[in-house]
Design an enzyme around this catalytic site. Structure first.
Site, PDB file in Angstrom:
ATOM      1  N   ALA A 272      -8.629   2.818  -4.706  1.00  0.00           N
ATOM      2  CA  ALA A 272     -10.096   2.905  -4.760  1.00  0.00           C
ATOM      3  C   ALA A 272     -10.604   3.180  -6.167  1.00  0.00           C
ATOM      4  O   ALA A 272     -10.083   4.025  -6.883  1.00  0.00           O
ATOM      5  CB  ALA A 272     -10.635   3.975  -3.827  1.00  0.00           C
TER       6      ALA A 272
ATOM      7  N   LYS B 210      -1.803   2.998   6.828  1.00  0.00           N
ATOM      8  CA  LYS B 210      -2.602   3.600   5.755  1.00  0.00           C
ATOM      9  C   LYS B 210      -3.648   4.477   6.446  1.00  0.00           C
ATOM     10  O   LYS B 210      -4.529   3.975   7.164  1.00  0.00           O
ATOM     11  CB  LYS B 210      -3.268   2.527   4.891  1.00  0.00           C
ATOM     12  CG  LYS B 210      -4.043   3.167   3.743  1.00  0.00           C
ATOM     13  CD  LYS B 210      -4.765   2.149   2.901  1.00  0.00           C
ATOM     14  CE  LYS B 210      -5.672   2.889   1.920  1.00  0.00           C
ATOM     15  NZ  LYS B 210      -6.773   2.058   1.464  1.00  0.00           N
TER      16      LYS B 210
END
Lengths: 370, 256
Positions: free
Chosen positions: B185, B98
């Protein structure tokens, strides 16, 4: 390496697709009309027979979306036929190889005479058209013609035989802006019957052309099917499928859709499938409802009445006073046309019609240095 | 209905990806991650003691069905990100990464230029790159072009729990993407996660909202159910709000 359209196309079946379009219900249409972002299943509903009672609603929405994204403007362009030489046999085309018509390819002097006439009419966007005759009107000829006229037009588009990626790249270097390449029909089984001989009979090479164009980095690609060859609903769906694939893959490119209906021509063929005016309006509105931003183009194949009304329904670009024979404007006006046009009004008359309808005809909308 | 998510060479039954930060204990983290049935769990390489096979955090999450996704959190540019990814590949024996590059220590907002640069380099080095980015549709296409196997646009700044503040851009990204879109997020509640899935996101990544809730295990279950419900709703096609056309004179009467 990006997936090409053929991989996606091969997962579809013509008959099953058509059945699925025809099976759409009024509920599916209402569902599609109520959405703000529509997918290909919604598009199927909008081109289905079930959508016919909703045509006015589709037209109203199509008009609103078009006004929102394009304002009160119509882009003007004009075709210039460079040659009617062709090595293909296409059962519906006046340029077909076996058709005994005088063949002509414009010389430099011819091209400049035609251009002088078109410039006097105010055109700044030009569409160069040829048949497929690689020895006489191959890439060197097309490139030369572009070089000859490039300082007189802000925007040059071509509609010629499918080329290889490298050839497109070479023409883009020479200021090519857009390429129109119509699949004619997405019915693979029937395609061969309409194109029995010549390079054009290669269905897959044609199908892959927009992918080659996308990879070449062209500014704009024009798609379309020739309505009248096969079922217009299925052909419209596959055009939309093609559009969506290209938009996702070659995302820096703009796209346009054209809606040619079969027209009479020398040695002509009657359309196998009828597409009525209502059918055509439905198709145009369905494309606008599928995609807010795609340019929708209308040629002089259609009648005065039809064109007067369609400018309010989603169309964003229009040609006028077109000649479909090489030298047709001034060099040899009497030569045989590729097909008959329907709207024979002058450029000035079309511009006036647009203005009277509250629309601005736009002549220049591109600058090569930008 | 078989509705698996595929990224690169792996398929996932669960569309809820989770993070490992901010839990009050490794045990609680382990229990919560078990409860949400996530199959892809991201770990910050900077928190793992790669020289210690007994690293407690890793031990807490290692299960046969769980795939570890090391992230490059803490790096400030492409060069550092590539180095961190190579370190992670050695330490955790995975070529998945990631990609997080946020030079801004306050809001931890991702740097688009360095991220694109690093993604291109990492793809060439054989990594499966999952880039964490702002909800920028053009950047998503650029990342796709250089070979990123998915995109991970943010819904709101990391750790804020504000939900899908970038909604308009997420919709464009989902519409245009040829690779899976994972909303990362900002997701602060199960309803945010369900909404993202209803929009057509392929998965969501949640950490803070589970880790800092009063009952992380229950919250993990709630997220699992919300993601599943959102996905089912997306597949079932939502009923729509009716928009009425502006009244005007008929446009199609010329056809009669």
């Amino acid at each position: 390496m990006n997936t090409s359209f053929q991989t996606i196309f091969d997962t579809y079946n013509w008959e099953m697709t058509l059945n699925s379009i025809n099976a759409k219900t009024a509920q599916d249409v209402e569902f599609a009309l109520a959405k703000t972002k529509r997918d290909l299943e919604d598009f199927k509903a909008l081109i289905s027979p079930a959508a016919r009672p909703y045509l006015e609603q589709m037209a109203q929405q199509s008009r609103l979306i078009t006004k929102k994204r394009f304002g009160n403007t119509i882009q003007m362009y004009v075709p210039m036929y460079l040659s009617n030489e062709c090595q293909n046999i296409c059962t519906y085309c006046g340029f077909s190889m076996t058709n005994k018509i005088p063949r002509r390819t414009l010389t430099d002097a011819d091209i400049l005479k035609e251009v002088a006439f078109l410039k006097s009419k105010g055109y700044d966007h030009i569409l160069l058209v040829t048949g497929e005759a690689n020895k006489t009107v191959g890439v060197p000829y097309i490139k030369h013609a572009m070089e000859l006229i490039k300082h007189q037009f802000s925007n040059i588009t071509i509609e010629v035989q499918p080329l290889h990626q490298q050839e497109y790249e070479e023409l883009i270097e020479a200021n090519l802006y857009a390429v129109l390449v119509y699949q004619e029909t997405y019915n693979r089984a029937e395609y061969k019957k309409h194109h029995p001989k010549g390079k054009k009979s290669n269905f897959d090479f044609r199908l892959e052309t927009p992918d080659r164009l996308g990879r070449s980095g062209i500014h704009k690609i024009g798609l379309g099917a020739l309505f009248g060859l096969e079922d217009w609903r299925a052909d419209s769906f596959f055009t939309a499928l093609h559009l969506k694939h290209l938009q996702k893959t070659y995302w820096k490119t703009k796209y346009s859709i054209s809606f040619p209906r079969l027209r009479p021509h020398s040695g002509g063929l009657e359309p196998k499938v009828e597409m009525t005016d209502s059918d055509l309006v439905q198709t145009i509105c369905a494309f606008r409802l599928l995609d807010d931003d795609v340019e929708l183009s209308m040629s002089t194949r259609e009648s005065e009445t039809f064109r007067n009304h369609i400018v309010h329904l989603g169309i964003t670009s229009l040609s006028a006073e077109s000649k479909t024979n090489p030298g047709g404007y001034v060099v040899e006006p009497q030569s045989l046309e590729q097909f008959e046009i329907s709207d024979e009004r002058s450029t000035e008359a079309i511009a006036k019609m647009l203005q009277e309808n509250g629309l601005e005809p736009v002549w220049k909308d591109w600058e090569n240095t930008w | 209905m078989n509705d698996l998510l595929t990224i690169a060479d792996k398929t996932f039954q669960s569309r809820l990806f989770t993070g490992t930060g901010k839990f009050s204990s490794n045990q609680l983290m382990s229990d919560a991650l078990m409860a949400c049935e996530s199959e892809l769990i991201t770990v910050a390489l900077k928190r793992v003691d790669v020289n210690n096979e007994q690293d407690q955090m890793l031990k807490s999450i290692m299960r046969p069905h769980i795939n570890l996704l090391p992230n490059t959190s803490g790096v400030r540019n492409a060069k550092e990100a590539v180095f961190a990814a190579q370190l992670a590949r050695e330490a955790l024996e995975t070529n998945w990464v990631k990609l997080e590059i946020h030079p801004d220590p306050k809001y931890l907002l991702p740097d688009p230029i360095e991220t694109l640069k690093a993604a291109e380099e990492l793809v060439k080095l054989g990594f499966v790159v999952m880039p964490y980015i702002h909800a920028d549709p053009v950047l998503c296409k650029r990342l796709e072009d250089v070979g990123a196997q998915c995109v991970m646009p943010l819904g709101a700044p990391i750790g804020t729990n504000k939900g899908l503040k970038t909604l308009d851009f997420l919709e464009i990204i989902i519409e245009q993407s040829n690779v899976p879109v994972i909303v990362d997020a900002g997701i602060g509640s199960p309803s945010h996660a369900a909404f993202a899935m209803e929009l057509g996101a392929d998965a969501v990544l949640v950490n803070t909202a589970i880790a800092v809730s009063q009952k992380p295990i229950e919250m993990a279950k709630a997220f699992k159910m919300a993601v599943e419900a959102g996905r089912i709703a997306y597949n079932a096609k939502l009923a729509t709000v009716k928009h009425h056309a502006e009244a005007s004179s008929p446009l199609t009467s010329f056809l009669n």
